[in-house]
Design a protein around this motif. Sequence first.
Motif, PDB file in Angstrom:
ATOM      1  N   SER A 160     -38.104  56.395 112.210  1.00  0.00           N
ATOM      2  CA  SER A 160     -38.504  56.003 113.560  1.00  0.00           C
ATOM      3  C   SER A 160     -37.284  55.687 114.421  1.00  0.00           C
ATOM      4  CB  SER A 160     -39.421  54.777 113.502  1.00  0.00           C
ATOM      5  OG  SER A 160     -40.594  55.061 112.779  1.00  0.00           O
ATOM      6  N   HIS A 190     -51.528  55.414 113.631  1.00  0.00           N
ATOM      7  CA  HIS A 190     -51.756  55.719 112.209  1.00  0.00           C
ATOM      8  C   HIS A 190     -53.002  56.573 112.008  1.00  0.00           C
ATOM      9  CE1 HIS A 190     -48.540  52.969 111.119  1.00  0.00           C
ATOM     10  NE2 HIS A 190     -49.107  52.015 111.847  1.00  0.00           N
ATOM     11  N   THR A 250     -53.056  59.659 107.228  1.00  0.00           N
ATOM     12  CA  THR A 250     -52.876  58.817 106.046  1.00  0.00           C
ATOM     13  C   THR A 250     -52.140  59.582 104.965  1.00  0.00           C
ATOM     14  OG1 THR A 250     -54.963  57.705 106.542  1.00  0.00           O
ATOM     15  CG2 THR A 250     -54.054  57.416 104.321  1.00  0.00           C
ATOM     16  N   SER A 251     -51.121  58.973 104.417  1.00  0.00           N
ATOM     17  CA  SER A 251     -50.343  59.617 103.360  1.00  0.00           C
ATOM     18  C   SER A 251     -51.139  59.656 102.062  1.00  0.00           C
ATOM     19  CB  SER A 251     -49.031  58.861 103.124  1.00  0.00           C
ATOM     20  OG  SER A 251     -48.243  58.843 104.299  1.00  0.00           O
ATOM     21  N   TYR A 302     -48.280  65.596 106.001  1.00  0.00           N
ATOM     22  CA  TYR A 302     -49.667  65.172 105.779  1.00  0.00           C
ATOM     23  C   TYR A 302     -50.569  66.366 105.462  1.00  0.00           C
ATOM     24  CZ  TYR A 302     -48.151  60.795 107.937  1.00  0.00           C
ATOM     25  OH  TYR A 302     -47.491  59.632 108.241  1.00  0.00           O
ATOM     26  N   ASN A 311     -38.521  52.695 107.644  1.00  0.00           N
ATOM     27  CA  ASN A 311     -38.493  52.562 109.105  1.00  0.00           C
ATOM     28  C   ASN A 311     -37.353  53.378 109.723  1.00  0.00           C
ATOM     29  OD1 ASN A 311     -40.662  50.783 109.361  1.00  0.00           O
ATOM     30  ND2 ASN A 311     -39.367  49.027 108.854  1.00  0.00           N
ATOM     31  N   VAL A 317     -48.737  59.093 115.053  1.00  0.00           N
ATOM     32  CA  VAL A 317     -48.394  58.999 113.626  1.00  0.00           C
ATOM     33  C   VAL A 317     -47.960  57.589 113.241  1.00  0.00           C
ATOM     34  CG1 VAL A 317     -46.823  59.837 111.835  1.00  0.00           C
ATOM     35  CG2 VAL A 317     -47.800  61.450 113.484  1.00  0.00           C
ATOM     36  N   ASN A 318     -47.090  56.977 114.067  1.00  0.00           N
ATOM     37  CA  ASN A 318     -46.435  55.731 113.670  1.00  0.00           C
ATOM     38  C   ASN A 318     -47.084  54.465 114.232  1.00  0.00           C
ATOM     39  OD1 ASN A 318     -43.877  56.784 112.242  1.00  0.00           O
ATOM     40  ND2 ASN A 318     -43.911  57.928 114.149  1.00  0.00           N
ATOM     41  N   ILE A 319     -47.873  54.588 115.301  1.00  0.00           N
ATOM     42  CA  ILE A 319     -48.492  53.412 115.908  1.00  0.00           C
ATOM     43  C   ILE A 319     -50.004  53.407 115.674  1.00  0.00           C
ATOM     44  CG2 ILE A 319     -48.896  52.171 118.067  1.00  0.00           C
ATOM     45  CD1 ILE A 319     -46.242  53.266 119.087  1.00  0.00           C
TER      46      ILE A 319
END
Length: 479
Positions: free
Chosen positions: A44, A466, A469-470, A333, A41, A462-464
Amino acid sequence: MGCSATTFILVALFGSSSWMGTNSVWMQLPLLTSELPEHWNLPSYLAGVVQIACIVPLIYTILHKGVKSFTIPTPPLIIALLSLACCCQLGLAFFWNNYSEVFGASRSWPLYSLLFGLAIVNAMSNVLFMPFMAQFHPAYLNAYFVGMGLSSLMPSLLSLAQGTSNFKCDDNGVAERFPPNFSVSIFFFIIFTFTCVALIAFIILYRSGAHNHSANSNRRTTKEPNEGTPLKKKLVTTSSAPDENDDDETPIDIHETGAPAIDGIVSELDETYRETDRVEFREAWNSERSSICHDSEPHSVDYITGVKFTFLLFTTALVNAQMNGIITSVQSYAALPYSQATYHFAVTLSNVVSPLSSFLPFFVSVRSIPVLAVLTACSSAVTAFIVYLAALSPNLIFNSVTAGSALSIGGSLVAAGLHSYLRVVFASLLREGHQSESRLFWCGVFIQIGSFVGSAVMFPLVNIAHLFTSAPQCRSIST
């Protein structure tokens, strides 16, 4: 005053301080996230700290342009900011791993605070360092952008030498990281040394008087070049020729801004003197050039006003949104599904191409707005392709590691080259004219706006949401 290789190097070193501090922290994320309590985290939180710091140049812009009585000498302010960057970088070397409980949770508040100071310096560089370059010979603007490329290249190469992302996969498919070749503290101390070199380079640069190019040019007669820009050349040959000793002549305020002011001056240009002074100007211009200042022959009048001026500012923001916001958010990614080596080659080689592309305008300079529009569209298409590769993750394009790796690295290199080249060309065109300092100020503002918008758009995606995908670090993929 001609150009010199020494001044070119000093400007490049000064330019390398623009975003080196923030970039150095990003390069250490693999190690920071493994040791600090926020873990993954942490990026972020750090991104939020950087965005908050971007408020400072906004406040400076409002005061600088909205309050006439607000004036701060630029060189002392730059020295103060670079000194702050040195202090913050040195602080990171000693306190990066300190944390304590804040509001019931463990927070790495020393890292947040020191990054906030670095981010202020980096964000201010767009609205302070770049306008200062208007006082130099035009060739040195390219050197400044070379330095901006070095601000990401040096931390990247240092990170590779450190081995922050080296790992091996065990029999269970779990990634085990190797210990780095040297610690995070040593990394930050080396960056601190680089920042001190940039500070010393600026002090030498300021004391050398190379920044007085425009001021010296304003005092010259019609037989001497003025600032090396089309608008300046014509203004000198027309306004000064009738009476060089006219004490009543109203000086032009370099801080004045707005296309109407330029249009008014253009309308007053006297055609009588243009042809007669052109030969004299060319002779004076050629006598001033040095080995690294291979400027082209003075071209016909082509004023960047009105729609062209707006276009350049918009495309400046667009290119920097892609360069500093979009690609940086999704490059992992787009590359990691193919291999860790693909990602490192994409990042490192892009950081090499970026400063090299800043030299290209010395040899290939594009002034045509339609051509620049096409190049911007091409860079946008390449950026869209990188986003497409990222959206495919963890799947592979053409279901092939080899093809995907080549396309990922190639796309990153083309994007880096086009973005860096366009950024220099846009700034060079905006520099032209008697309002060069103010125009470069707005160029820096729109660089900051573009970078902020690009990051602000990609962060929630990217963070919310999503949307990306990694890919697993250890997996068996057929080629």
